[in-house]
Each structure stands twice: as C-alpha cells, then as structure tokens.
Design an enzyme around this catalytic site. Structure first.
Site, short mmCIF file in Angstrom:
data_model
loop_
_atom_site.label_atom_id
_atom_site.label_comp_id
_atom_site.label_asym_id
_atom_site.label_seq_id
_atom_site.Cartn_x
_atom_site.Cartn_y
_atom_site.Cartn_z
N ARG A 106 0.78 -1.24 0.00
CA ARG A 106 0.00 0.00 0.00
C ARG A 106 0.81 1.29 0.00
NH1 ARG A 106 -4.71 0.01 4.23
NH2 ARG A 106 -3.04 -0.25 5.71
N ASP A 107 2.15 1.22 -0.14
CA ASP A 107 2.93 2.46 -0.19
C ASP A 107 4.19 2.28 -1.03
OD1 ASP A 107 3.30 5.15 0.34
OD2 ASP A 107 4.38 4.80 2.20
N ILE A 108 4.02 1.74 -2.24
CA ILE A 108 5.15 1.57 -3.15
C ILE A 108 5.52 2.92 -3.73
CG2 ILE A 108 5.88 0.52 -5.34
CD1 ILE A 108 5.75 -1.41 -2.95
#
Length: 189
Positions: A106-108
C-alpha cells in the site's frame, strides 16, 4: 529493535503487526526481493535457562546500497526503458512474494525500494522496504474513510478510503512508478 519499546499510544500498530503471517520456520522466509524483517515472539538460546519470556521483536537484515529515490536524485530521470523495466520487474518479484503471503504493501514509491549493492558494484537487485502500512488481504484495509499511502502512487479506491484495497493497489503503484522512470515525471500532477 524490541517491539516492547513501542509507545503504548501506538497499540494499533502493535495489534496490526501481531496479526501478520509469521513463517513456521526460518526456511519458510523468502529472501530474494523483500527485505527480511520478521516479527518473532520466541527467542530460543542456550542462555535462557529457567525463564521463558515472550517479547515481540523485529529482526531485519543489514542492507548495503541506496534507496531508489536517492539513486534517482543522483542519476536523474528519465531512465532507459531497459533499466526501468528491470527495476519494475525486480520490484514486482518482491511484491509477488508479499502477495503470496497475503500481504498488500500500500505504499510503493522510490523511497521504499532499495537498490542492493553487490560485490561487482551493480545495483540491479531491489528489496521492498517499509511494510508499515501493510495489510493482510483477508482483513479490512483500514477503517472506512481512512486514507493511507503516498497520494501520487495511490490507486483511486485507496484515495477514496475504501476498505477493499488489495494487491491491485500495489500493481497500480508499479505502473505509476514505471511511467515516472521512463517519462521523467509523474503521470498526474
């Protein structure tokens, strides 16, 4: 670091970490493209004789190299399509390992990707870092309406705060990153 040192006001993080899948043994841990960091609840050593204490702690490997963000600051954008493709392919391998464990990052983004230094100086191996916003695909992503992640890399359902965010959110972020690497700017401003 010992997770017991986490402040009590961060109990939600502790609870989320406690629900994450754990390897049955060290042989079950993938070591290729995801940074090796595991929450373990039992440490067995010859020094623990009479007292058995269960304290959650995090074990992480020591990495050498630089973040993709630092690398891009140093070499500039755009990258060649071949180099960008290789970086995305390596990142996808790491995400596939996480998705296989039932986890969505969820935070690439470039600062969460590490270019590992090798003996030959080549930095073609990537490790995915910072699983601080990870969620198990079997659980709700977040409370309804809560938005987590870096907006420019987030998929529409993640931006809207839907609790149905799954592995496709990571694939979307990879697409944004690929565009940025090849074109030299983000697709949306």
């Amino acid at each position: 670091f010992m997770l017991a040192n986490v402040h009590s006001d961060d109990m939600q993080t502790m609870m989320r970490i406690a629900r994450l899948p754990r390897p049955e043994s060290l042989d079950d841990i993938p070591t290729s493209a995801v940074v090796s960091a595991y929450v373990l609840t039992e440490l067995k050593t010859a020094f623990v004789i009479a007292i058995k204490v269960y304290v959650p702690f995090l074990v992480m490997e020591l990495l050498h190299g630089e973040s993709l963000a630092d690398h891009l600051d140093r070499v500039g954008l755009p990258l060649s399509p071949a180099r960008a493709g290789m970086l995305i392919r390596e990142t996808a391998k790491g995400l596939a390992a996480a998705h296989k464990l039932g986890l969505v990052h969820r935070d690439i983004k470039p600062s969460n990707l590490w270019l590992c230094a090798s003996d030959g100086g080549d930095r073609s191996r990537i490790k995915v870092l910072d699983f601080g916003l990870v969620k198990a695909t079997s659980a709700e992503a977040s409370r309804s309406g809560e938005v987590v992640g870096t907006p420019v890399y987030m998929c529409p359902e993640q931006i809207e705060g839907r609790n149905t965010v799954g592995p496709a959110a990571d694939v979307y972020a990879l697409g944004v990153l690929l565009y940025e690497l090849v074109v030299g700017e983000l697709p949306f401003k």
